[in-house]
Design a protein around this motif. Structure first.
Motif, mmCIF file in Angstrom:
data_model
loop_
_atom_site.group_PDB
_atom_site.id
_atom_site.type_symbol
_atom_site.label_atom_id
_atom_site.label_comp_id
_atom_site.label_asym_id
_atom_site.label_seq_id
_atom_site.Cartn_x
_atom_site.Cartn_y
_atom_site.Cartn_z
ATOM 1 N N SER A 1 -28.471 25.604 50.089
ATOM 2 C CA SER A 1 -29.083 24.520 50.871
ATOM 3 C C SER A 1 -28.025 23.581 51.424
ATOM 4 O O SER A 1 -28.096 23.144 52.577
ATOM 5 N N TRP A 2 -27.046 23.267 50.581
ATOM 6 C CA TRP A 2 -25.966 22.362 50.984
ATOM 7 C C TRP A 2 -25.213 22.931 52.177
ATOM 8 O O TRP A 2 -24.993 22.228 53.182
ATOM 9 N N PHE A 3 -24.832 24.211 52.123
ATOM 10 C CA PHE A 3 -24.136 24.840 53.233
ATOM 11 C C PHE A 3 -25.011 24.880 54.483
ATOM 12 O O PHE A 3 -24.564 24.557 55.581
ATOM 13 N N LEU A 4 -26.280 25.245 54.310
ATOM 14 C CA LEU A 4 -27.221 25.355 55.433
ATOM 15 C C LEU A 4 -27.320 24.048 56.208
ATOM 16 O O LEU A 4 -27.447 24.050 57.433
ATOM 17 N N GLU A 5 -27.235 22.919 55.507
ATOM 18 C CA GLU A 5 -27.422 21.614 56.141
ATOM 19 C C GLU A 5 -26.212 21.159 56.964
ATOM 20 O O GLU A 5 -26.237 20.093 57.573
ATOM 21 N N PHE A 6 -25.162 21.985 57.002
ATOM 22 C CA PHE A 6 -23.993 21.703 57.853
ATOM 23 C C PHE A 6 -23.905 22.646 59.049
ATOM 24 O O PHE A 6 -22.981 22.537 59.853
ATOM 25 N N VAL A 7 -24.851 23.598 59.160
ATOM 26 C CA VAL A 7 -24.745 24.655 60.186
ATOM 27 C C VAL A 7 -25.657 24.345 61.378
ATOM 28 O O VAL A 7 -26.833 24.014 61.188
ATOM 29 N N PRO A 8 -25.145 24.455 62.627
ATOM 30 C CA PRO A 8 -25.986 24.235 63.819
ATOM 31 C C PRO A 8 -27.133 25.249 63.876
ATOM 32 O O PRO A 8 -26.948 26.427 63.533
ATOM 33 N N ALA A 9 -28.306 24.804 64.342
ATOM 34 C CA ALA A 9 -29.514 25.642 64.343
ATOM 35 C C ALA A 9 -29.363 26.981 65.070
ATOM 36 O O ALA A 9 -29.803 28.010 64.552
ATOM 37 N N PRO A 10 -28.742 27.046 66.257
ATOM 38 C CA PRO A 10 -28.724 28.322 66.996
ATOM 39 C C PRO A 10 -28.024 29.469 66.266
ATOM 40 O O PRO A 10 -28.359 30.625 66.457
#
Length: 498
Positions: A143-152
């Motif tokens: 979750s932590w990593f996911l929250e730093f990644v741009p949506a596209p």
């Protein structure tokens, strides 16, 4: 004077969200450092899970354990993970992602290393239970990593992140092949705890999720993290004031400039936080997961997690248990069971490589065809690969079937860990994934108890049919997921996604 008021209003209306900042940033050096740290955590988890294929049989031989006692060495880890996944999810949703994975790294590394010195069976399963509690925090890092990644590009980069699991499984199989014949299972346990210690070494320089900070009203701290990201990626942040989705929703409710000023003031003082302290034991978060908007997705997600975990770990166990079970049932003499059996390490090593094309395949399809179609197709294809084993379990056929089934099930497992965080809002994201992961751990607990027992009782066909049924039902659950999340922004509020 009117012009001054107009300029003030215009300044206040210039806002941007964390998603906007991530879009302008792209995936740069900052995100690569986040990926590296989270990846080490996933390698650590994969190594601790994969060693169960080697340690159980070796300990059974050394301590003269029954098959049920051998199964318990694996099952207690999953019991611990069941507890840990829920607990660390609640901790990280309330106190921060960093704090959540700090505790998991301490528990996993400490208990993992100490289990190498376990003097007897009881102390070993106690320490492995504690390792399981620590490993239950794996979804927090995701979750932590996911929250730093741009949506596209979120799907693609989450697949890259998941590839670290494959690195861990292959490395553990290589380590076992090197260490076990010469030094035994205790050295394998001690060396497998090293990646968890690495997480502790670099913990001090790791940032908190800006999305979590915004949700808690700590926008100044969130800005500091985003500014650090902008410097490292050599880009400029959007102009204006940082707000969360929740703030935007509140702005839409009360649009007067007076309300906007009050809202900004409340944000600065941290007054927009949700009833902190009222979420005792995560009860409020669980209630949100089962609210009308999310209940269907939540229940189907639990089914899919259970099926994926049961099947994945079952296929890993079948790699070693089927060949051993076939020899036992054929009344052949089994000498030194698995511990010094080179073919065991060879089979596990080869089957571990199935996860590499699995990761590549999921990367190719997850953003092209969407999460639902990708997962369902992988699960149903896994059924097809396992089906020949119902009629024949010749060595080459078994190897090919298990390789193909593991390829597909690992791809499905990768995609479900992408999909799960995307359907939940920030306020309950890690709790939602944690509970879903806990349900998956129940599958992990039951798998060795059921599958190993069936194989040892010469009921291999029944074991294969059981896996076929579980995988097929998981595929159906995925097909009925209420919404597709491909290309959608992460939510900060409880909105329905269509």
């Amino acid at each position: 004077m009117w012009r001054m008021l107009f300029e003030m209003e215009e300044g206040q209306s210039a806002t941007y969200t964390v998603d906007d900042a991530l879009l302008s940033s792209g995936f740069g050096k900052f995100q690569i450092s986040i990926l590296s740290y989270a990846g080490i955590g996933l390698i650590a988890e994969a190594m601790e899970m994969m060693l169960l294929s080697f340690v159980g049989p070796s300990v059974q031989l050394e301590w003269k354990l029954t098959s049920h006692q051998e199964s318990m060495i694996t099952s207690v880890v999953f019991v611990g993970m069941l507890i840990g996944a829920y607990s660390w999810g609640v901790v990280s949703d309330n106190y921060g992602r960093r704090r959540g994975f700090l505790f998991t790294a301490i528990v996993t590394s400490g208990a993992g290393f100490l289990s190498a010195f376990a003097p007897n069976y009881l102390s070993l399963i106690t320490l492995r239970f504690l390792v399981g509690i620590g490993l239950g925090g794996g979804p927090v890092l995701a979750s932590w990593f996911l929250e730093f990644v741009p949506a596209p590009t979120r799907g693609t980069w989450m697949v890259v992140f998941s590839a670290f699991w494959t690195v861990g499984t292959v490395f553990e199989a290589s380590l076992a092949w090197t260490v076990m014949p010469k030094f035994g299972w205790r050295w394998l346990l001690a060396l497998s705890a090293v990646p968890s210690f690495v997480l502790l070494l670099f913990y001090a320089i790791i940032p908190e999720s800006p999305r979590f900070l915004c949700m808690k009203g700590r926008t100044t701290e969130a800005m500091e993290v985003l500014e650090k990201m902008a410097r490292l990626n050599n880009i400029q942040l959007p102009s204006g004031r940082l707000v969360s989705d929740k703030n935007i929703e509140l702005d839409e409710v009360s649009r007067s400039s007076e309300s906007a000023i009050l809202l900004a003031s409340a944000e600065e003082n941290g007054n927009i936080n949700e009833d902190e302290g009222s979420n005792f034991g995560g009860i409020k978060s669980v209630g949100k997961l089962l609210a009308p908007k999310l209940i269907r997705a939540t229940l189907l997600l639990w089914m899919a997690f259970f099926g994926n975990a049961f099947s994945y770990y079952g296929i890993v166990l079948l790699t070693s248990e089927l060949s051993n079970g076939n020899r036992i049932c054929a009344k052949e003499e089994v000498e030194s069971i698995h511990s010094n059996n080179a073919s065991l390490y060879k089979n596990v090593f080869i089957s571990s490589f199935a996860e590499i094309p699995g990761s590549v395949l999921s990367a190719m399809i997850v953003d092209r065809f969407g999460r639902k179609l990708s997962m369902a197709s992988m699960l149903f294809t896994s059924c097809v690969f396992l089906f020949p084993l119902v009629f024949s379990r010749a060595e080459i056929l078994t190897r090919i079937s298990l390789f193909g089934a593991r390829l597909c099930i690992s791809a499905s497992f990768t995609i479900i860990y992408i999909y799960a965080p995307e359907i939940y809002p920030t306020s309950v994201r890690t709790t939602g994934i944690g509970i879903a992961s806990s349900v998956g751990r129940i599958g992990g607990i039951l798998c060795p108890l059921v599958a190993v027992a069936l194989v040892h009782n010469c009921q291999q066909t029944t074991a294969i049919l059981l896996f076929e049924l579980v995988i097929f039902l998981s595929g159906l659950a995925v097909a009925f997921f209420p919404f597709e999340t491909k290309g959608c922004r992460l939510n900060d509020t409880e909105v329905d996604m269509h």
